[in-house]
Design a protein around this motif. Structure first.
Motif, mmCIF file in Angstrom:
data_model
loop_
_atom_site.group_PDB
_atom_site.id
_atom_site.type_symbol
_atom_site.label_atom_id
_atom_site.label_comp_id
_atom_site.label_asym_id
_atom_site.label_seq_id
_atom_site.Cartn_x
_atom_site.Cartn_y
_atom_site.Cartn_z
ATOM 1 N N LEU A 180 -6.097 0.108 -0.127
ATOM 2 C CA LEU A 180 -6.469 0.360 1.262
ATOM 3 C C LEU A 180 -7.744 -0.411 1.610
ATOM 4 O O LEU A 180 -7.868 -1.009 2.682
ATOM 5 C CB LEU A 180 -6.674 1.860 1.489
ATOM 6 C CG LEU A 180 -6.845 2.250 2.945
ATOM 7 C CD1 LEU A 180 -5.595 1.922 3.738
ATOM 8 C CD2 LEU A 180 -7.174 3.716 3.092
ATOM 9 N N PHE A 240 0.831 -1.198 0.000
ATOM 10 C CA PHE A 240 0.000 0.000 0.000
ATOM 11 C C PHE A 240 0.869 1.253 0.000
ATOM 12 O O PHE A 240 0.676 2.158 -0.809
ATOM 13 C CB PHE A 240 -0.924 0.004 1.222
ATOM 14 C CG PHE A 240 -1.575 1.334 1.475
ATOM 15 C CD1 PHE A 240 -2.583 1.786 0.643
ATOM 16 C CD2 PHE A 240 -1.158 2.136 2.513
ATOM 17 C CE1 PHE A 240 -3.166 3.022 0.853
ATOM 18 C CE2 PHE A 240 -1.733 3.376 2.734
ATOM 19 C CZ PHE A 240 -2.739 3.813 1.892
ATOM 20 N N GLY A 291 1.399 5.730 -3.819
ATOM 21 C CA GLY A 291 1.964 7.058 -4.026
ATOM 22 C C GLY A 291 1.994 7.860 -2.740
ATOM 23 O O GLY A 291 2.313 9.040 -2.733
ATOM 24 N N VAL A 292 1.655 7.216 -1.609
ATOM 25 C CA VAL A 292 1.693 7.914 -0.331
ATOM 26 C C VAL A 292 3.128 8.253 0.052
ATOM 27 O O VAL A 292 3.420 9.312 0.581
ATOM 28 C CB VAL A 292 1.017 7.046 0.758
ATOM 29 C CG1 VAL A 292 1.366 7.528 2.138
ATOM 30 C CG2 VAL A 292 -0.483 7.057 0.574
ATOM 31 N N GLY A 349 -4.592 3.749 -4.720
ATOM 32 C CA GLY A 349 -4.369 3.785 -3.278
ATOM 33 C C GLY A 349 -5.627 3.373 -2.538
ATOM 34 O O GLY A 349 -5.577 2.572 -1.613
ATOM 35 N N ARG A 350 -6.766 3.904 -2.972
ATOM 36 C CA ARG A 350 -8.028 3.584 -2.296
ATOM 37 C C ARG A 350 -8.332 2.100 -2.414
ATOM 38 O O ARG A 350 -8.789 1.476 -1.473
ATOM 39 C CB ARG A 350 -9.172 4.403 -2.897
ATOM 40 C CG ARG A 350 -9.216 5.778 -2.283
ATOM 41 C CD ARG A 350 -10.412 6.557 -2.760
ATOM 42 N NE ARG A 350 -9.998 7.943 -2.918
ATOM 43 C CZ ARG A 350 -10.056 8.603 -4.053
ATOM 44 N NH1 ARG A 350 -10.534 8.037 -5.126
ATOM 45 N NH2 ARG A 350 -9.627 9.837 -4.108
#
Lengths: 182, 597
Positions: B316, B292, B297-298, B312-313
């Motif tokens: 997650l 994740f 891209g976090v 990302g969502r």
């Protein structure tokens, strides 16, 4: 173990887990393509660069004064630019904002081929053959797009393709803000 | 055509994975054998369709099909063939396809090797793996499809593979790393099945152990290759940078190491069940967290995959479901499997318990350092927690671990007579500190950490050798002694000696490295750390896909010629990217010569 603590433990664990998920969720929205740089909120660098299409025409930073300008960095060797261009073609109809191209590290022949194939959406195009102007602007690669306000000050820099969604969520609010006098 | 076929196979794999998550599990609950027997054929088909899909993508790279966006972004007609193949996993979409392919490979292995498992457990385990696979394949299919076309406007040529990735280390680093990451899914599935069945005992641990060890070994090699690549290709120099992307792989490694040791206790003593289950679940959860962090891209790091919030969502969401359901199962079912352990303070059990506690603390230290900047950012502050934090805190659990490691393997299960070990341990302690002092004295400058590090390394190494002599004390000849060792003892000793070498390398390079920035011209010489570098010549090089220049240095030690080194600066034509490459060599005791420019 007492009855109470046996309920407490799962509740705390689950609450902590959900807390983590929520925090992560908000992190996702953060836009990492916005590269803060020393060039933001600074006047555009001084330059004298020849036009791609009209060889006699020299552009300077003065040309940005008066209107909101989107400076789009592109090159014929950049596949994403081909993907991005249809959006600009569409966008060129927008009259109150000047769309300027910066042809970055390219040859004239290939650049003209790109324009002939894709159509010219730019009001004028800076021909930055060896990437000098790109360095002045702090360009990493293509495509990149800068928003320059009517005072000639760089307000925003976007790395990567500008899609309708990026335009709507990032560009439009900022352009509205500039129009509002900020 | 191949793109469409690859895409079709991906869809097929998606449907197969749904079948696999439903039929065998349902069959196991309703005791319907005909459904249970669908497990293996489904797994085989799932693997084959993903393999086919992967081959289609590789083929697209091979024939330079730039109508496929992913190929156009990561390859170029001038790219050498071997890099065209590795370019398949050079960026997000393709590397994720490799990821699910490797997962299906593990599933295939479980379906063949695990046939001796009870039929219902076998079906449940593969069903749980099927659910995980289903999540990954849908992620691939719906948010990161590698077969997307750029028609009608497709580029004439591709924008080239990132030059940093045009390297042998990078051809094999991701597959091995993924084998480790994904391999922990197998231990995870075993633990989940055990929780569903409400039974977790030595037998389960014995089944889980080999899979965990296999995954752990792959992860270890993968991390090592990554570190090596970062050393000479990125020019990071040191042994470990605490880059978020490194930490993402280090977290499951730490937790997986704890799991391996905990599993040994559950296997041999039928205790530590809660620990082992929790670790099996958290190790894979940490793998998912790493996925994740890197793919959403976090984090910003060298593994900068394109930033797309929908990805990302999705991860997650998937992470929430997998980890959430594992957590719920663990909270409400694990009380059933807990047993009261029974061992004294001085026993192998106790030392392995401490090992677990220390590895878990180490995991939390790294987790905290990796996540804290992110959370601070969520609250509007930009801070970075870098090497200083990790270098200050991480050694604490590690020093304690090494102290225990010198003794732990020597102990008996349940209870050990302390007095029996007192004299040999004192001897080993004296020998280790003495040798370490001599070594530091020979190096010239005294650093406390080098002394401590080397003493600990020697402490563990000598302890391991002493252990070998104890185990083989009844055998007469050396030949008998060696052939008498069990594979588990050999594995353990090798792993512990590997840690010894790693620790020695870390302390020596951390304290005795010399780095200087100098300006030189052809014909000039410079003396650095006892070596003379003579700049011999500078030349231009011209290869298929890059141009560049190379400088040749002759290296002398005490006037004797040692070796030529030739760092290069390359300009990759297609991607307009520069790349520095340094040729290096290793001298005795990792005093490495590193020349970049």
């Amino acid at each position: 173990m007492s009855e109470q603590s046996s309920i407490l433990k799962p509740v705390i664990s689950i609450a902590a887990f959900i807390g983590f998920l929520i925090l992560f969720y908000f992190l996702i929205g953060k836009d990492k393509t916005e590269l803060p740089s020393q060039f933001i909120n600074q006047p555009a660098p001084k330059f004298q660069v020849v036009d791609l299409l009209k060889e006699k025409l020299i552009h300077t930073e003065e040309d940005f004064i008066g209107k909101i300008t989107l400076l789009n960095v592109w090159a014929s060797w950049c596949p994403s630019c081909y993907a991005e261009h249809p959006f600009w073609r569409q966008y060129a109809k927008n009259k109150d904002i000047v769309l300027v191209g910066l042809n970055y590290r390219d040859t004239k022949k290939k650049a003209l081929k790109f324009i002939n194939q894709q159509g010219n959406s730019y009001q004028w195009i800076l021909f930055d053959k060896n990437g000098r102007l790109g360095i002045e602007f702090g360009v990493y690669g293509a495509p990149e797009t800068f928003i320059i306000d009517p005072q000639g000050i760089i307000r925003y820099r976007h790395v990567g393709v500008v899609t309708p969604e990026v335009y709507k969520t990032i560009f439009l609010p900022l352009i509205d803000k500039i129009k509002g006098g900020f | 055509m191949h793109a469409e076929f690859g895409n079709y196979l991906l869809v097929l794999a998606f449907i197969l994975s749904i079948c696999l998550s439903v039929f065998p599990l349902y069959g196991a609950f309703t005791k319907n054998m005909s459904l249970v027997y669908t497990t293996k054929p489904l797994v085989i088909l799932f693997f084959l369709s993903l393999l086919g899909s992967f081959i289609c993508l590789a083929y697209a790279f091979f024939i330079d099909d730039f109508t496929i966006a992913y190929v156009a972004q990561n390859s170029n007609s001038m790219l050498p063939d071997r890099f065209k193949i590795s370019a398949v996993w050079g960026a997000h979409e393709g590397s994720f396809l490799l990821w699910v392919l490797i997962l299906s490979g593990w599933m295939l292995a479980v379906s063949f090797i695990g046939q001796s498992l009870p039929k219902y457990s076998y079906a449940r385990i593969l069903s749980v793996l099927g659910m995980i696979a289903c999540g990954f394949v849908s992620f691939l299919l719906f948010t990161s499809n590698p077969f997307e076309r750029t028609l009608p406007f497709y580029p004439i040529d591709g924008s080239d593979l990132n030059p940093l990735l045009q390297d042998f280390g990078l051809i094999i680093h991701p597959p091995l790393l993924y084998m480790g990451y994904v391999g922990f899914a197998v231990s995870f599935a075993f633990a989940i099945t055990a929780l569903i069945e409400g039974e977790w005992n030595a037998t389960w641990a014995r089944w889980t152990r080999p899979w965990t060890i296999a995954a752990w070994s792959c992860l270890t090699i993968g991390i090592m290759l990554g570190s090596w690549w970062a050393y000479y290709e990125l020019g990071w120099g040191g042994w470990w940078m605490w880059d978020p992307s490194e930490n993402a792989s280090f977290l499951p490694w730490l937790s997986g190491t704890a799991l391996m040791h905990s599993l040994a206790v559950t296997d041999k003593r039928n205790s530590f069940k809660g620990w082992t289950l929790g670790l099996a679940l958290s190790t894979f959860s940490l793998s998912l967290l790493g996925t994740f962090l890197i793919r959403s891209g976090v984090l910003t790091s060298v593994h900068a995959f394109t930033n797309d919030p929908s990805r990302g969502r999705f991860i997650l969401f998937f992470l929430g479901i997998v980890v959430g359901s594992a957590l719920l199962l663990f909270l409400f079912r694990s009380s059933k499997v807990k047993t009261k352990a029974n061992f004294s303070e001085f026993s192998k059990d106790m030392f392995l318990l401490l090992n677990n506690v220390l590895f878990i603390s180490a995991t939390f230290i790294v987790l905290f350092g990796t996540l804290y900047p992110l959370f601070a950012e969520a609250f509007g502050k930009k801070i970075s927690v870098g090497a200083p934090y990790f270098n200050a805190i991480f050694p604490i659990p590690m020093v304690l671990l090494f102290m225990l490691l010198g003794v732990g393997p020597l102990l008996n299960w349940k209870k050990h007579d302390f007095n029996k070990l007192k004299i040999p341990m004192l001897k080993i302690f004296g020998l280790a500190t003495g040798l370490s002092l001599i070594a530091v004295w020979l190096m010239g400058t005294f650093y406390l950490w080098v002394f401590v590090g080397l003493a600990l390394a020697l402490w563990v190494a000598l302890g391991a050798f002493y252990n070998l002599t104890l185990i083989t004390r009844h055998k007469k000849t050396l030949r008998d002694k060696i052939s008498g060792l069990s594979r588990s003892v050999i594995g353990m000793t090798l792993a512990h000696l590997g840690i010894v070498i790693t620790l020695s390398g870390i302390v020596l390079t951390s304290y005795y490295s010399v780095e200087k920035d100098l300006r030189m011209a052809v014909g000039e010489s410079q003396d650095i750390a006892g070596f003379r570098f003579h700049m011999k010549r500078m030349e231009n090089i011209k290869k298929d896909n890059y141009r560049g220049s190379r400088v040749t240095f002759d290296v002398y030690k005490d006037g004797v010629f040692l070796k030529s080194m030739a760092p290069e600066k390359r300009f990759y034509i297609a991607g307009r990217q520069m790349d520095d490459r340094s040729r290096y060599r290793l001298d005795f005791i990792s005093r490495s010569i590193h020349s970049t420019w």
